[in-house]
Each structure stands twice: as structure tokens, then as C-alpha cells.
Design an enzyme around this catalytic site. Structure first.
Site, PDB file in Angstrom:
ATOM      1  N   GLY A 131      -2.416 -13.274   9.358  1.00 59.54           N
ATOM      2  CA  GLY A 131      -2.962 -12.551  10.501  1.00 59.54           C
ATOM      3  C   GLY A 131      -1.964 -12.404  11.635  1.00 59.54           C
ATOM      4  O   GLY A 131      -0.922 -13.071  11.696  1.00 59.54           O
ATOM      5  N   ASN A 153      44.360  16.006  -4.784  1.00 57.39           N
ATOM      6  CA  ASN A 153      44.553  14.853  -3.908  1.00 57.39           C
ATOM      7  C   ASN A 153      44.492  13.514  -4.628  1.00 57.39           C
ATOM      8  O   ASN A 153      44.743  12.481  -4.028  1.00 57.39           O
ATOM      9  CB  ASN A 153      43.503  14.851  -2.788  1.00 57.39           C
ATOM     10  N   TYR A 154      44.222  13.526  -5.927  1.00 61.38           N
ATOM     11  CA  TYR A 154      43.901  12.280  -6.617  1.00 61.38           C
ATOM     12  C   TYR A 154      44.674  12.221  -7.927  1.00 61.38           C
ATOM     13  O   TYR A 154      44.701  13.189  -8.686  1.00 61.38           O
ATOM     14  CB  TYR A 154      42.384  12.254  -6.881  1.00 61.38           C
ATOM     15  N   ARG A 165       0.829  -1.219   0.000  1.00 62.60           N
ATOM     16  CA  ARG A 165       0.000   0.000   0.000  1.00 62.60           C
ATOM     17  C   ARG A 165       0.856   1.258   0.000  1.00 62.60           C
ATOM     18  O   ARG A 165       0.410   2.328  -0.381  1.00 62.60           O
ATOM     19  CB  ARG A 165      -0.968  -0.014   1.179  1.00 62.60           C
ATOM     20  N   LYS A 181      36.849  18.230   2.480  1.00 62.21           N
ATOM     21  CA  LYS A 181      36.630  16.777   2.568  1.00 62.21           C
ATOM     22  C   LYS A 181      37.779  16.110   3.294  1.00 62.21           C
ATOM     23  O   LYS A 181      38.933  16.325   2.932  1.00 62.21           O
ATOM     24  CB  LYS A 181      36.527  16.208   1.157  1.00 62.21           C
ATOM     25  N   TYR A 225      38.767  23.948  -3.079  1.00 68.00           N
ATOM     26  CA  TYR A 225      38.602  22.569  -2.653  1.00 68.00           C
ATOM     27  C   TYR A 225      39.753  22.173  -1.751  1.00 68.00           C
ATOM     28  O   TYR A 225      40.923  22.215  -2.153  1.00 68.00           O
ATOM     29  CB  TYR A 225      38.564  21.634  -3.868  1.00 68.00           C
TER      30      TYR A 225
END
Lengths: 461, 461, 461
Positions: A77, A386-387, A16, A351, A366
Site C-alpha cells: 500500500g 569509411n570502413y 497490468r 553519417k 552514402y
């Protein structure tokens, strides 16, 4: 609480709700309904828990790690559901057992404790948790004798006119003497054409055995509220939201206008903090006093010190010291720590970094995977690189560093205390303390060049 | 529907709205009221349409391109307005004609069809669309005889006490046998000191001619709602908004809190999608299932696949595949396509570009007029330089490209598959596949320079 | 107004508000309650003002610079509070003096004038400002004789059943003949166990002396509303907000949905301007006609011309000409001026700068301390480098300048008309008109370099 256990009925599917999720995992204020129930049980001191699951049992199990779970394969039930927990109950035959719905999130530890107290003082076989509703339509009505003992639950369809006028209704939560419950379950018979077994029939069985049935009427009718569809879920959220806001108002939090303000039930907020519209505070937040939060701000699992200003920004799983200013339009991602007096301005992402005391990151910057000292000034457009496409590296920046605009600091790299990085430089090597680092081409002006180009490129008339 | 036509009364000016726009162009859920009416007529299958315009006729005409338009130069009442459409009506003398108000936006195709059916089955000269209001004050009351036939419309001012108690009121929408309408119009007389001609007087004319007048009472009183001023327009927006939200809740959309959530009437949203507060969905949007949209997000004419997350961002006239993550604080401008699994982070603008599968544009980046491949990584601060002051050029980026931070790609330029662009480089020439492209000056560290400068510049004590 | 003065009761602390601030400094629509009162007095023409302060007197004094202030060191009731102003009152013995509460912000100049008129026409010693409430519980009831003269104020606790049914209540604002007030104050006796002196007892004193006491019943019951706690303060804000929105709707402002829309009481907004949800307009704003403001926008002390579009942005203490477009997600900081037709796009900060006509600052740019000409085009990522760590300097940019992306303009620097700044350049020296300025390294492509690096760095299977 001693000698108590509980069975949570959590087998409803999301049909529902038109949801792929089990119904009890539908959320109220960012928390699955079943977690509201389990947390209330825990707060009431009930440790022995069994959840009866149906569709999506694995998801429910994951959400309720403290519960034993049993599977109700067919939906026959509430009586049939509890029967699935027979092994759990057998081991706790001398306990009192609370059976309750996993989709009625507002059951409270107080209601649990008070109803148990009545249950035991009456030496009842069953004690219903009930409430009085303005409009009881659709609910099972509670019939009591002249001494207040419950004599029956009459369903809407079977109610006489007088009975239909009764406003006290069954909540679907019951204390049982477990031994009695086990016996009563074995006497349940299919109650209707669908072959369903109703837990409410245990009341009739108790009465027929001359056992006492008590009814604890909750002063707060919300304890019985549930939701069958998304409109009902919206109403539960709305009710929960109002309660939480009311609590914070009482604690001295200023809410100018409550529009769009959603605060998770576990938030702690100090007095004289102002919450502006459109502020969503997800679970796990602690906010100091004298802060201004919002407008249009979202916080999650974060701790903010006193006197912070967070304007139209988002913070996740991070920590802000005192008097930190953030925003507008900034984003603090997980594992960040902004120390006292740090200023992070517009269009900044932080971050997995520490930003030191009174350090300023004013705009379009950043800072990722970085350890930044105190009183550092980041120029606009600075990036901690950073990457490298494969791994992430850290940038270490000392105290009192001044970083020129649009500079790149290519990690791993260390910038010593007191350094100056020239604007527009891409820094690939460490910079010793107090040095200037510069990496840029010399400016050349070519006179009249732009005019000539314009003459060449501009549309001719 | 056969042999039907409609006249939309659209001549009202914006005086009480204090608007420069014609009244029927005031918007409900981002759509002019007259468009709601024209769309309902179209959905009911009525193709022959005439709009009676007044002030700002050109604007109305532009908004209702499917309608013939006629001009009502003087405002001499509804009867006079319809008379301006005489030529239109003459050509459809054997049709049934629906006359209705361009500023009652909630007329429904169902109401139009049901009232026409009654009109024809009664062989009525006129059939009024009516509704019963809790508070009928100000409306014309419908008088009926013992057999339910309409005998008169009594205006508020003329109503006896008994008549004023009647709650059934005239909506201002009527079905006419067109031939009868033309005749009745020619018999209208100025009804008052201002010399206005009232369309309601056609009812009296029909009765006096022994013709049948029917009244179709709408079960939904909203069909007659209009707005005379901005407060009324706000109320219409509020009503429309609630209806739309209700529909989406029924479809399994999760709305935590409806504050600031505005969804255009034509939006399609899949189940298990969560809409957070402050989300504005303008016309023309289709959203998949299992998405999270908001908070504080605005979408327009855009299609989103399943499982998208759009956080505090804006998207216009664009397409997102499945599982695209966007935001917080990003902006997708027209003609963009973000393919499955693309991640666009904070402070990013995408314009007129394709972003390939699983490509990441994490932060502070502008991608404009670009064709970007799959699995590309954009460094922070990267700019596709698409404009030279005179023309726009495209940037083409292959698959698996890694673009360093703060790089400029000066279009037209092509970056081959697998390239690496060094951080801080301004790229002016094409880069062949798998190459490194670098354009930067070498870093120079000048020891102690920053300390000396500080000693020179710092305020002396 | 002649021969009038006022005493503002402003000594309440913030205890029930759980605030460090004095209660009268709690804000309604961004304005301390005491300022609402002082502004109403000023608008009514009352210039001689005395504020009775308690805790945080210095803060109250700073907020009410036009008032004399006196200190109530102990909190001994309203009568005691007014007694602290005795010296102020002695000097104005022949005036009429309005005593009123600093925390009932909705007192209006109209109510002040009308009540004074009644006071004088009745030759009353005291005239109460009263209002009729649906639910008068908790308020002092006004008893009047058959000729309408006030005979007593009966407190809730002392009221008979008949008296409790009276709906007219005391507002806490009173006009006194100052001479009478001084005499009455000297006859006040501690009214209860706490030794408090009640100003209401002056009414009994007047009656006992056979002096006339009048009661001016405000048609608007809001004039007596105050707040004792944060929930009450939220209700005051809500009431004030609705009033302000209603006013703007009447003026032809379009409000699609009022959620999250907060408009300060002093805002001026032209017709046909649309306000979208989540828009907060702080004090001191003037907005032209035909603008679109919002969603999720915050303005403060700023002036916007006609036809501006401000989308999801913030503007403080600045000025926008006509047809300026701003946002989404931009921030205009104090002392900025954006001239007609300027376009400022997403993720842009403008601070203390002038931006010329039709100049475009489309994305990810910081313009600080700059004077920018007309028709300038800022490339994405451009920074005006205004800070050297010690001082701020200005950047001057002529007309028709084209600035390449990611350029730094290091101030102080002047860029002449018609210049072109190459993308990626850091500009340290002035550029003469029509010149090209370039400062960048030449691009080098190293074939296959990226592939080899990938082979080296990629995780081996």
C-alpha cells in the site's frame, strides 16, 4: 522554493501493462512517466527527491538519477511505500513534503506551487491536490465542511449516494508537513484483509488530531490522470499530444492535418513552419521558422535552421543550417552537420559528417565519416568508403569538388579543392587540388555480340 | 457441431459500392467480407456450406473454395436466393441450417453457437439472430409476445409508431430446421410489385403453422453490421480496426498513437512491442515481444522474432529472427530470411535470400537470390547480379566475408569464407576462401586538368 | 451571370496566425483561402473582381491575377475597406456587387447564385448571406420582421437576451445594388473609439431609407466558416478534407482508413481505386480506376492511368500510363512519363525522362534526362550521368536494351536497340544496336591475401 522535498511513488510493476518494465517507465510522448513527474518537480524548484521503487528498481534509478531511491520490497500500500522513505523524511523533518505518484505524468509546476502556497497559508498538516471530474467513478471523493476544509476522503466502495455524487476527487498527490507525515505513518494500521497501509488514512489521523487538512482543486483535471493499462497509456499519449499540438498552433505553426503527428513536449518550432502528417518529432528538437517538415518524417535530438524542407526523411542527433533541403527518403545519422543551403536528395545517407554550404548530394549516395566542403557536387551512387572491416577512416573533400557517379572514395583519403573525380572510379590515393582523378577501364564495343547471345539464350519457340 | 449447415447469401453486386467486384468481396481489414463470414462458420464448426452467388460468381467461388456454390441468375429477393440452394438443402433435410449474409462480416462463432443452442432448446422452426440498436431506423423490427417468442418481423414501412419504437431488429441471419425451411420456401409468394420473394416471410409462415419462432439477441450489436456503400465500408473497417487494436493493447502491445495503424485480425503480437503510427500489418503476421515496428511500415505474411526493430520499411512473405534491425527505408521481398542479429540499413532490398547471423547490409545494397553466411559485411552499393535477362542465378557467400563498396557479384558465383572483395570490383568468377578478389583499374591523377576544364566549360562573365 | 461584380476583402494580416503571409493566403488543402473564394466567384460566372489588399498586397495580387487590386493602407474596418474599391464600383454603378471575405473559403457558386436570385427577386438594396449556427456566439445576429425582411444586424455585445438567442448570423458576404453601396459608403461614420467604419452599418442605412434588405440563409452553414488562428485553420482543413473524402467514397473510391489521407479539392479518382493511409494528393491530379495508392505516398500535378500501383512513393508533375507499378520508396520528379506496364521498383529516381512500355527499373537507379525505349531492363545501381557540373545532357536508350548493374551511362550518349551493357561499365561512347559494350578490369584472385590481412589488422587478444 524553500524547505521542500518530494517523495515519488514509483514502485508499481508493469503487470497490468503486461510489460517487463516498471510501470512508471512506461512512456508518454517518448518520455517515461516518472520523468514527467521529476521534471515537473525540478521546474517547481524542488531539489530534494526520493523515489520509492519496487520491481526494476535499477531501471527507475537510472531514469531518475537526481533522486535518492529506496526499495519497497513488498507491495503493502501507499502508506507502506512512503514509510520506506522514512530515513529521507527524518532528515527533512521541518520541510514540507510532496508525496505524489510517479505514474501521473501531467502534474505541473504551477499546480505544485499553487498547492504549496495554499498548504502553507492554511498552516495545514496535509493538503490534498484534487480535481473535479465529469465522471468520478472509482476515485476517492473529497468531503469538505462548510468552510471548505477537507474532512475526509471517502472511497468509492464506502460512499453514500450523496457522497458518490461528489465530483471532486483525490489525485493521490499530497503536501505534508514532514513532521506530521512521520508521526501519521507510525500510526497507520493495515486497512484491509491484504494487510495494506493506505496513505489516505493520514487524513483521518490529521482530522482526529484537530489538525487542518486543505484541498487544492486543480483547474486542470488532467493533473490527476494516470494509466493502469496500455489503453490508458494510449489515452495519456493522446491527451499529451493534443496539448502539445495546441501550443504549437498558438505559436503559429501550421498543421494541415494532425494525423500521425507526434511532437515531444520539449520541441521548439518557429512560426510559419508547416508540419505535414506522419511527422514524429522526438525529444530534443529545435526547428526554425518557415520550414516544411513531413510528411512521414522522424526527427530526434536535432536542430534545424529557418526555411528547411525535410520530406519523408529521418534525422538523428544532427544539425541542419538554414534552407537545407532533405529528401524524400533520406537519412541523416548522428553527428552530422549540413550547412546552409545544402541539398540532400533522395536515398542518401549522411553519417558523422559535415556537408558544406550549397553542397549537393542528390541521390543514392552514402557520405560517412567525411568532411565535405562547400559547393561540392556528389554524383549518384558515390560512396565514401569509411570502413575496412576493422576501423573507420575519414574522407576529406575540399570546396568545389565534382565527384562522378558510382565513384568510391576509399578513406583515409583527401580530395583537394576543385578536383574532378571521374565517374566509376575507385579512388585510393589523395588527389591534389584542381586535378582529375580517374580509375577506369576503356570502353569496348563488340558489334552484334548481344544479338548473338540473345539468339543463344532466348527460349526457342 | 453436429447436423448443421449454412447458406451464405453472396449474390449482391457492387453497384452501390461502384465496384466491379461482387459486394461480398469488398474487404474489411484486407479480407473479403464473405471470408470473414466463412471463417466464422468454420470456427463455429460448420463444415457444410453453400454460397448463393450472383454477378462475379467465379470470383466469389475462388474466395470461398470450401463452399458449394449455386447461381442466382435473377435478383428476386432473399427468399428466391435461398431457393437456389434447394438441392443443397434437400441433402441436409434433417440438419439445422444457418442462413446468413455474406456482407455482414462481424458474425462471430460465439453468436452462431449461442443462437443454435437457443434454436434447439426452443425446438424452434426458425430462430432469428437479432440485436438492439440505438437507432433502428430502416431495419425490420422484432415483435415478441409476452413470453418472448417472436411473432413477427415488421418492416420500417409497415411499422406503427409503437412498433417503430422497438429497438430490437432483424440481422438477416436465421437458423432454420432445414425441413421446415424447404417447406416454407415452397410457400413463399412474390411480396411486392417487383415480384421479389422475402425470406422474412418464412417467419409468418411458421407462426401461421403454430410453430415456434425464437429470437437470439446478440449482446454485441456489431454482429449485424453490414455496408452498402464505400462510406459504410470505411465505417466497418474503422470498427474492425478499433477492435483489433483494443485486443493488442490488452495483450501489452504499446500503441503510442493509433493514427494510420491498421492491423489485420489474425496478427499475433508479443507484449512490450511498440507500434508506431502509419504501420500497416496485413494478414499472416506474427511479431515477437519487445519489438519496435514503424513508423510507416508495412508487413505481410511475415514472422518477426523478439526484439526486432523495423523502421519505415516493408516486409513481405519473409522471416526475421531475433534482434534483427531493419531500415529506415528498406524492403524485404518474398522468401527472405534474416537470421538473428542481422542488420539491414537504409535503402536496401533483400529478395529470396538468406542473410546470416550478425551480417550487416548497411546501405544502398541489393541482395537477391543469395545465400549469405554469418558476420558478412556488405559495402554500400553492392549488388548481387542475379539476372542475365533470361534466367536468375544464385549468389553464395560464406561466413566472415567483407565485400567492398559498389562491387558487383555476377551470379552464379560463390564467395568463400573469409574473402575480401575489393571495392568497385565486378566479380565474375568464384573466389576461394580467404582470398582477395579485385577487378579494377589503377588510379591516375592528372594535375590541373580539372581547373583547365573548368576554365573551358564555365560560363564566361 | 449578367451585370455582376465582386469585391473580395483580402486586407487581413497574418498577425493572429503568427504568419508573415497575409491571412487570406493561408492555405486550406494546399490552396490559399482567397483562391477558394476567387474560384467560387469564377465558377458562379462573376468576372469583374476587385480585391482589397493590405499587408503583403503583392503576394495577394500574385495569387489572384484575375482581380483588380486596391490597397487599404490603414485598417479602419470593413466599410473603409470597401471604400478603397470606390473607383472599381463607380465603373459598375448599375451592377449588383457581391462583397465577401477572402478568408471564408467555403462560399460556393450555388450559394452565390441563389443569393443573387433572391436579391434580385426582392429588389433588395442589400442581401445578406446568412447561416444558422448551433452556437452563434460572437457573430452578428440577423433580425427579421414578421415577413422575413431583415431589419438589422445586432452585434454580440449589443444583443438583448432574446436577440442573443437568435441562431441566424451574418456571414460577412452581401449582395449590394452597387449604386446603393456607393451612396451608403459615403454615409458611413466611424463606429467606435478606434474610428472604424463598419460595412454592416449599410443595412441600417438601407432600412432608414425605406429600402428592402433581404437575407439568404445558406442551408450549408460551412459557407460562413473562416479561421482567425492556426487552430481554426486546422479545423477548416479538417472540414474540407472530410468533404472531399466523402465525395470520393461516393464515387466508389475505397478508403480503408482515412488517417493521413489528404486529397486536394480538384482531384479526380476512378472507382475501385484504393487509397491507403498517409496518402497526400496535392492539386492537379487525375487518377484512373482500379489503382492502389499508398500508403505514405505523395502526388502532385500528375496523371495516373488505370490499374497503377504506387506504394510509399512520390510523384510530381508527371504522367503514368496504365498498370504502372511504382515503389516502395521511389520518386518520380517533374516532366517524366512512365508508359503502360512500366515497373519502377524500390529506391529509384526518375527525372525529366520517358520510360518505355514494360521497361523495368527495379532498384537503386537514377534515370534522369533520358529517353528510354520499351522492354529495357535496368540493372541495380545504374546511373544515367546527366550532369557534367555545368550542363545537363540526355541519354537515349533504344528498345530491348539490357543494362548491367552499377553501370554509368555518361550523357550525351545513345544506346542502340537490343544492346547489352556489361555490369560495372562506365559507358562514354555511343553503342550501336545489338552490340555488347564493356568497360571493366579483369578479376584477379589473390589466394590467402584476405586471411593474412585479417591476421595483421584484427585486434590481438
Amino acid at each position: 522554493m524553500q524547505n521542500v522535498c518530494a517523495v515519488i511513488l514509483a514502485a508499481g510493476d508493469g503487470k497490468r501493462m503486461k510489460s517487463q518494465k516498471p510501470k512508471v517507465l512506461c512512456e508518454v510522448l517518448f518520455r517515461p512517466m516518472a520523468r514527467w513527474v521529476a521534471d515537473a518537480l525540478s521546474a517547481a524548484g524542488i531539489r530534494e527527491l526520493c523515489a520509492v521503487c519496487g520491481a526494476g528498481a535499477g531501471l527507475v534509478q537510472a531514469a531518475l538519477p537526481e533522486c535518492e531511491t529506496v526499495l519497497q520490497e513488498k507491495r503493502l500500500g501507499t502508506g507502506h511505500a512512503v514509510t520506506q522513505a522514512r530515513a529521507f523524511l527524518e532528515r527533512r523533518r521541518d520541510d514540507d513534503c510532496l508525496v505524489l505518484c510517479g505514474d501521473a505524468p501531467f502534474i505541473s509546476p504551477e499546480a505544485i506551487a499553487a498547492s504549496l502556497k495554499l498548504h502553507r497559508s492554511c498552516d495545514a498538516a496535509v493538503t490534498l491536490i484534487t480535481a473535479s471530474l465529469e465522471d468520478p467513478t472509482g476515485y476517492g471523493r473529497i468531503l469538505r465542511d462548510s468552510e471548505g476544509r477537507v474532512t475526509a476522503i471517502v472511497e468509492q466502495a464506502d460512499a453514500s449516494e450523496d457522497e458518490a455524487a461528489i465530483r471532486e476527487v483525490n489525485s493521490g498527490a499530497y503536501w505534508f508537513r514532514t513532521g506530521f507525515l512521520l508521526e501519521a505513518l507510525s500510526h497507520l494500521a493495515p486497512a484491509n484483509a491484504q494487510g495494506e497501509y493506505y496513505l489516505t488514512d493520514t487524513v483521518g489521523w490529521a482530522v482526529s488530531q484537530g489538525l487542518s487538512v486543505a484541498g487544492w482543486r486543480s483547474p486542470d483535471a488532467d493533473v490527476i490522470r494516470g494509466a493502469n493499462d496500455r489503453a490508458g497509456l494510449l489515452a495519456l499519449n493522446e491527451a499529451a499530444r493534443r496539448r502539445v499540438l495546441q501550443k504549437h498552433l498558438q505559436n503559429g505553426v501550421e498543421i494541415l492535418v494532425s494525423d500521425g503527428v507526434i511532437i515531444a513536449a520539449d520541441a521548439v518550432i518557429g512560426p510559419d513552419t508547416v508540419i505535414l502528417p506522419g511527422t514524429v518529432i522526438k525529444p530534443g528538437c529545435v526547428i526554425g521558422s518557415g520550414c516544411v517538415i513531413g510528411p512521414n518524417t522522424m526527427l530526434e535530438q536535432s536542430v534545424l535552421g529557418d526555411g528547411c524542407i525535410v520530406n519523408a526523411s529521418q534525422i538523428e542527433f544532427s544539425k541542419l543550417g538554414a534552407r537545407v533541403k532533405l529528401g524524400p527518403f533520406s537519412h541523416v545519422r548522428p553527428n552530422s552537420c549540413l550547412l546552409d543551403g545544402a541539398k540532400v536528395g533522395n536515398f542518401v545517407e549522411i553519417k558523422n559528417s559535415t556537408v558544406g554550404e550549397k553542397t549537393a548530394v542528390a541521390h543514392l549516395t552514402y557520405v560517412g565519416d567525411s568532411d565535405v566542403g562547400a559547393r561540392v557536387n556528389f554524383g549518384c551512387g558515390t560512396v565514401t568508403v569509411n570502413y575496412d572491416g576493422f576501423h573507420k577512416y575519414r574522407t576529406v573533400i575540399g570546396d568545389d569538388v565534382f565527384i562522378g557517379c558510382n565513384a568510391n572514395l576509399i578513406a583515409p583519403v583527401t580530395i583537394g579543392d576543385g578536383c574532378l573525380i571521374a565517374a566509376g572510379s575507385t579512388i585510393t590515393e589523395d588527389v591534389p587540388a584542381d586535378a582529375l582523378a580517374i580509375a577506369r577501364a576503356r570502353q569496348l564495343n563488340r558489334p552484334d555480340w548481344a544479338r548473338q547471345r540473345r539468339a543463344r539464350l532466348a527460349p526457342k519457340e
